[in-house]
Design a protein around this motif. Structure first.
Motif, mmCIF file in Angstrom:
data_model
loop_
_atom_site.group_PDB
_atom_site.id
_atom_site.type_symbol
_atom_site.label_atom_id
_atom_site.label_comp_id
_atom_site.label_asym_id
_atom_site.label_seq_id
_atom_site.Cartn_x
_atom_site.Cartn_y
_atom_site.Cartn_z
ATOM 1 N N SER A 117 0.854 -1.182 0.000
ATOM 2 C CA SER A 117 0.000 0.000 0.000
ATOM 3 C C SER A 117 0.893 1.237 0.000
ATOM 4 C CB SER A 117 -0.898 -0.004 1.247
ATOM 5 O OG SER A 117 -0.205 0.556 2.340
ATOM 6 N N GLY A 137 -4.256 -2.619 8.139
ATOM 7 C CA GLY A 137 -4.984 -2.190 6.943
ATOM 8 C C GLY A 137 -5.797 -0.934 7.174
ATOM 9 N N ASP A 186 -6.363 -6.794 4.318
ATOM 10 C CA ASP A 186 -6.786 -5.459 3.859
ATOM 11 C C ASP A 186 -7.784 -4.798 4.801
ATOM 12 O OD1 ASP A 186 -5.214 -5.887 1.633
ATOM 13 O OD2 ASP A 186 -6.873 -6.856 0.547
#
Ligand SMILES: Cc1cc2nc3c(=O)[nH]c(=O)nc-3n(C[C@H](O)[C@H](O)[C@H](O)COP(=O)(O)OP(=O)(O)OC[C@H]3O[C@@H](n4cnc5c(N)ncnc54)[C@H](O)[C@@H]3O)c2cc1C
Lengths: 790, 263
Positions: A2, A520, A585
């Motif tokens: 990310s 996440g 996630d």
């Protein structure tokens, strides 16, 4: 990956605050009814105090109190490591008073504190203090100190703190007796003054209602200060002593230690029942902040006919200064001698260290601490051996590198390296440095009358300090674990309480990336809190490149506990088995179904536990972990420096500095590069510019200001070429090693080796740090004279 | 810093009379030397008289002469197109004093009144044959600089301007002290017709000086090849942590050659 997770070059969250002048440093803090303290310091290196007359001070405008050593009868400022002599007896450990007890032992030693309504009043009144000193002869230089020089401490006539050894001298000598070639060098590792941008400061406060003391201080490790000061110096129990280290403007090691001024303001606040602020001025910082390095070493490398290293022996005198600072004793021993294998397979090594008291400022760890000294002597020896034996610099190194398939590798000096690839970092650095093009560049420089040289340094260091069991067996009086607490708030944002302490390293960003990546959640939803003993459970602080490898691992451990607990909550809500919950996630999902729950919902449920089975599931989402590493971590790499020397003036210009470092997994490449660049700047500072110089007779620090002490500036430095080459740490979950000190550890020998390379043909074989223009020029003149005489 | 009285002067004459009236007064120019010395308690004037409003700042070209007001900052001199076109070496010298902050506060009057043996401007004054104009008189640079931190100024005398004559060519070579960046050795070479002046700062025991032997040799043959420093007595050189006398002497030679080549 990310864009805020592990591996992302996230911009530093803390920089907005710092760059807009909104940091909150100790001197920015003001307490109600606060007074100001000025510390009166010794103008002499060594003197008896016959008497102190405070009467005129007490009558001066605004003065609240004045205290001397006679008033402040407290415990000795402790040393954190015991080191035993060769014969097993314990080291000499002199009493270290907060305020001088009848004697001063270095210029800058604390004699009294004058407390007044304003700082100016305190400073004015301090001039009225009448101290009757009787000056004594001083031991300034280490050689003199151990050869009958005046005793710094009456009860230690030898001026020896310890005479320590590692390895079997007889075994090593036998190898030398049969060696094909022996290379010897005498090395000076120059004394440095760290000079963090923010000078030290402390505010002591006493609450008459609760009996609680608070100390705000410029520290890299507030819990350690609480322990040392509370338990040893002032006898204040932990629950009555809060230590806060807010924003700290650089430490470089010198803000690790427990300093007298912290104890003085805390104790004195209890006496006057008002807060006292003390802020060090730069001139006082030069003579009261612990200095770094200052070793004299004779070292010898034995080689066989093929250029393989077969033995190493090293004899070091390490300057302790006048008193033992917190980490001082372990630096030249456990952080130095254990690194003498370097990146090489040298089978037998002997190291002897004599720690010496002198009438100078205490010496302690400074960025790298022991490992730069080890790297410096080794890489100078290797460079010289290669020249003497006619072997190219890279070849002699490759010949002796620990093979990449030999990890874990047990060195003969106690450490076991877990991973590394020294061939890869050497090759990477050679490419960055365009070593192939060097001959042409040297010739071109020669056509302009300039001398070019290229110098190598291939190094390994031990950081991520430290496995408590190992350091305990080595004499550490504490364990070196770290703690972390992850507090998930009801709406899913997170506060992390860490025992690591950021003073410029960017923890608020790097640590937040770990949380963002693991849970996440957006990085904006994560804050890192550190530096307050009332918030953080416990902490050993930041030094020795330990924050990520130890503090970060503690965080990962606590994060994993959070995820485990959250899975149970999700399983309960989704009516599934916790074993069937997958977390990815930021979502908890039941395997094989479309049932899922966001992290934020789990957090909210944790705090609104309407139908929790209370015997199985506790409300709340907060976890604590302590992490004690299994081993040190071992970053390594190769630094190649190219210099151009102007023989007319002796000026050395660094034309290129290439650093290929293996720091393990990189969490934030921008921050890693910044750390390496900063380290390189300080390494180059040591090699070319810096060095504290004492007058041998008077013991005055001759370059105690920026008019004379040369700090590296941007225009002294080249545009660095920095790269990383990864092998993962084998014993922590992130695979991280540490990057805070590699620049300062690896670079100094590369600079000096480059200078020697440039001057070798003129007959200059050695030059000591700092290689200032006048030193280089004189070396060239001396070599010319010697050649003319032949 | 000790307490002191602060006063403002509205002209040079006003400053001089206030100075005369004070037992222990100092005029304040850019404060780059005076304020740090007061902060370190090495100076403790009773009265500080600020020249900021005394109207002493500005640059004028009068024929072949550049007149620089005492309160003109180093930054103003460095960026002045007049100075750059008439005596470019002087603008360049000013642009290499200290750092940006120092240059925007520090003044030519303050610098030469202070006569730090490592300061740059004294070399320009000596090298260019400047005249120092005061509230009382005009002094040649040789008359003005009398020793380490010493000048010919009377207690109540104030520098109002410095006049620099145009020269055919000039160059200043500074070898900076690595720590302070003041001059470890700085050489100002100026040539007008057959006259050559070589002024050395940073190196001499008595402060700035003219190297007459070098001047004679260069007047006969203006070439770096004739620069020979061997007759210079080493014991007239400053010796300190940063440079031995021998090294300083060497630097004078190297800087002189470079200045001659750049002229
Ligand atoms: C960090 C730093 C670096 C520096 N580097 C350099 C350098 O590389 N080279 C260099 O040459 N200098 C350097 N300086 C000094 C700088 O150039 C100062 O500006 C200069 O020395 C003093 O000028 P001032 O205007 O600040 O004078 P002030 O500090 O205000 O005054 C200095 C002295 O001169 C007196 N004085 C001032 N004006 C007059 C006047 N008109 N008439 C009579 N007396 C007067 C004052 O009373 C005082 O005694 C440096 C200074 C600093 C702080």
């Amino acid at each position: 990956m990310s864009d805020t997770g592990i591996g992302a070059a996230v911009r530093r969250k803390e920089d907005f605050r710092f760059l807009t002048g909104q940091g909150n440093y100790t001197d920015d803090i003001n307490r109600p009814n606060q007074t100001y303290g000025y510390i009166v310091r010794s103008p002499y290196a060594h003197a008896t105090i016959n008497s102190i007359d405070t009467s005129s001070v007490k009558e001066a405008d605004g003065v609240v109190a004045v205290f001397t050593g006679e008033d402040m009868q407290v415990g000795s400022i402790p040393c954190g490591w015991g080191v035993n002599n060769k014969d097993g007896s314990p080291m000499n450990e002199p009493f270290h008073p907060a305020l001088a007890q009848g004697k001063v032992r270095h210029v800058g030693d604390q004699v009294a504190i004058v407390i007044a309504e304003t700082y100016a009043q305190a400073k004015d009144a301090a001039e009225l203090l009448e101290v009757d000193y009787e000056e004594l002869p001083a031991s300034i230089n280490m050689e003199n100190a151990v050869n009958g020089g005046p005793a710094v401490h009456d009860d230690i006539p030898s001026n020896l703190c310890y005479d320590w050894e590692l390895g079997d001298e007889a075994e090593v000598n036998a190898v030398f007796d049969n060696a094909h070639h022996i290379t010897s060098l005498d090395i000076v590792n120059n004394r440095l003054v760290a000079n963090p941008m923010e000078p030290r400061a402390a505010i002591g406060e006493y609450d008459t209602a609760t009996g609680e003391y608070t100390l705000f201080t410029t520290s890299q490790n507030p819990h350690v200060i609480r322990l040392l000061m509370g338990a040893f110096v002032l006898q204040i129990p932990e629950h009555k002593l809060r230590v806060v280290a807010p924003d700290v403007g650089g430490g470089f090691g010198t803000k690790i230690y427990h300093y007298a001024e912290e104890a003085i303001v805390t104790w004195a606040a209890g006496q006057i029942k008002r807060p006292i602020k003390w802020t060090c001025e730069r001139a006082d910082a030069f003579v009261s902040d612990a200095h770094g390095r200052d070793n004299l070493t004779h070292c010898e490398l034995a080689l066989d006919a093929d250029g393989k290293f077969i033995g190493l022996r090293v004899y070091t005198k390490a300057n302790m200064g006048a008193y033992l600072s917190t980490f001082s004793t372990c630096v030249p021993t456990y952080l130095h001698s254990t690194l003498l294998a370097g990146v090489y397979t040298t089978p037998v090594i002997y190291s002897n260290v004599k720690a010496v008291f002198t009438n100078t400022v205490p010496v302690d760890a400074y960025r790298g601490a022991g490992r730069p000294e080890a790297t410096y002597l080794l890489e100078r020896l290797v460079d010289r051996a290669a020249r003497e034996m006619g072997i190219p610099q890279d070849e002699i190194r490759r010949k002796n590198f620990i093979p990449t398939d030999a990890f874990p590798y047990q060195t003969p000096v106690a450490l076991q390296y877990d991973s590394g690839d020294y061939f890869a970092t050497l090759e990477g650095a050679q490419k960055m440095a365009d070593v192939d093009g060097f001959a042409a560049r040297k010739a071109e420089a020669a056509s302009r009358g300039k001398l070019r040289g290229l110098g190598y340094s291939t190094y390994v260091e031990a950081c991520g300090i430290a496995p408590s069991a190992v350091v305990g067996s080595l004499g550490a009086r504490a364990g070196l674990f770290e703690s972390a607490n992850i507090r998930v708030h009801p709406t899913g944002s997170v506060t992390v309480y860490t025992g690591s302490h950021s003073h410029g390293q960017g923890h608020e960003t790097t640590f937040a990336q770990l949380v963002s990546d693991t849970l996440g959640i957006p990085i904006e939803n994560v804050d890192i809190s550190h530096g307050d003993t009332n918030k953080v459970a416990f902490g050993m602080g930041t030094y020795g490149s330990r924050s990520l490898a130890v503090g970060g691992e503690a965080m990962m451990k606590a994060l994993n506990k959070v995820v485990d607990k959250a899975k149970k909550i999700a399983a309960h809500v989704l009516e599934a088995d916790a074993g069937d919950i997958e977390f990815a996630d930021g979502k908890f999902a039941v395997t094989g179904t479309d049932k899922e729950m966001a992290f934020g919902d789990v957090a909210l449920t944790a705090y609104v536990p309407h139908n929790f089975p209370h015997d199985e599931l506790e409300p709340g989402l907060e976890e604590q972990a302590f992490y004690d590493p299994n081993n040190f971590t071992f970053p390594g790499g190769c630094h190649i420096c190219e210099v151009e020397i102007d023989p007319e003036t002796g000026v050395t210009e660094i034309v290129s500095m290439s650093a290929m470092d293996d720091v393990g997994r990189v969490i934030n490449p921008m921050i890693v590069e910044g750390q390496i660049q900063g380290g390189l700047a300080q390494g180059i500072g040591q090699a070319l510019l810096e060095g504290a110089v004492y007058d041998e007779d008077s013991g005055q620090l001759l370059n105690g200001s920026y008019m004379d002490y040369t700090m590296p500036r941007a225009d002294d430095l080249p545009s660095f070429k920095v790269g990383t080459s990864e092998t993962l740490c084998a014993h922590n979950s992130l695979g991280v090693k540490g990057c805070g000190e590699v620049g300062a550890i690896g670079s100094p020998p590369s600079v000096i080796n480059a200078i020697v390379d440039a001057l070798w043909d003129l007959g200059v074989t050695d030059i000591s740090m700092p290689a200032t223009p006048q030193k280089v020029w004189h070396a060239i003149q001396d070599a010319k004279m010697a050649q003319a005489a032949e | 810093m000790y307490e002191f009285n602060y006063d403002k002067a509205n002209s040079a004459a006003d400053a001089a009379s206030k100075l005369a009236a004070s037992d222990d007064g100092k005029v304040l120019a850019g404060g780059q030397t005076l304020i740090p010395t007061m902060k370190q308690r090495l100076a403790a004037p009773e009265d500080v008289i600020d020249l900021a409003s005394a109207g002493l700042s500005g640059i004028a070209v009068d024929g072949d002469i550049v007149v620089i007001g005492a309160m003109t900052t180093h930054a103003t001199v460095a960026s002045s197109s007049d100075v750059q076109s008439v005596i470019p070496a002087l603008a360049e010298l000013a642009g290499n004093i200290g750092d940006n902050q120092v240059r925007t506060r520090g003044t030519i009057g303050g610098s030469i009144a202070n006569n730090d043996p490592a300061a740059d401007y004294p070399a320009a004054c000596m090298g260019l044959g400047a005249t120092i104009i005061t509230t009382k008189r005009g002094l040649s640079a040789e008359e003005f600089f009398t020793g380490l931190f010493e000048t010919a100024l009377d207690e109540d005398e104030i520098i109002t301007a410095v006049k620099f004559p145009k020269v055919d060519s000039a160059n200043y070579q500074k070898f900076p002290n690595p720590a302070s960046r003041y001059a470890l050795a700085g050489v100002f070479v100026a040539k007008t017709g057959s006259e050559v002046r070589v002024a050395v700062t940073g190196a001499g025991n008595d402060g700035v000086f003219r190297a007459h032997k070098l001047e004679e040799a260069l007047a006969a043959n203006f070439s770096a090849d004739v620069v020979d420093i061997s007759p210079m007595p080493e014991d007239s050189m400053i010796e300190d942590l940063h440079a031995s006398a021998a090294y300083r002497k060497n630097l004078i030679g190297v800087m002189t050659k470079r200045a001659v080549q750049a002229c």
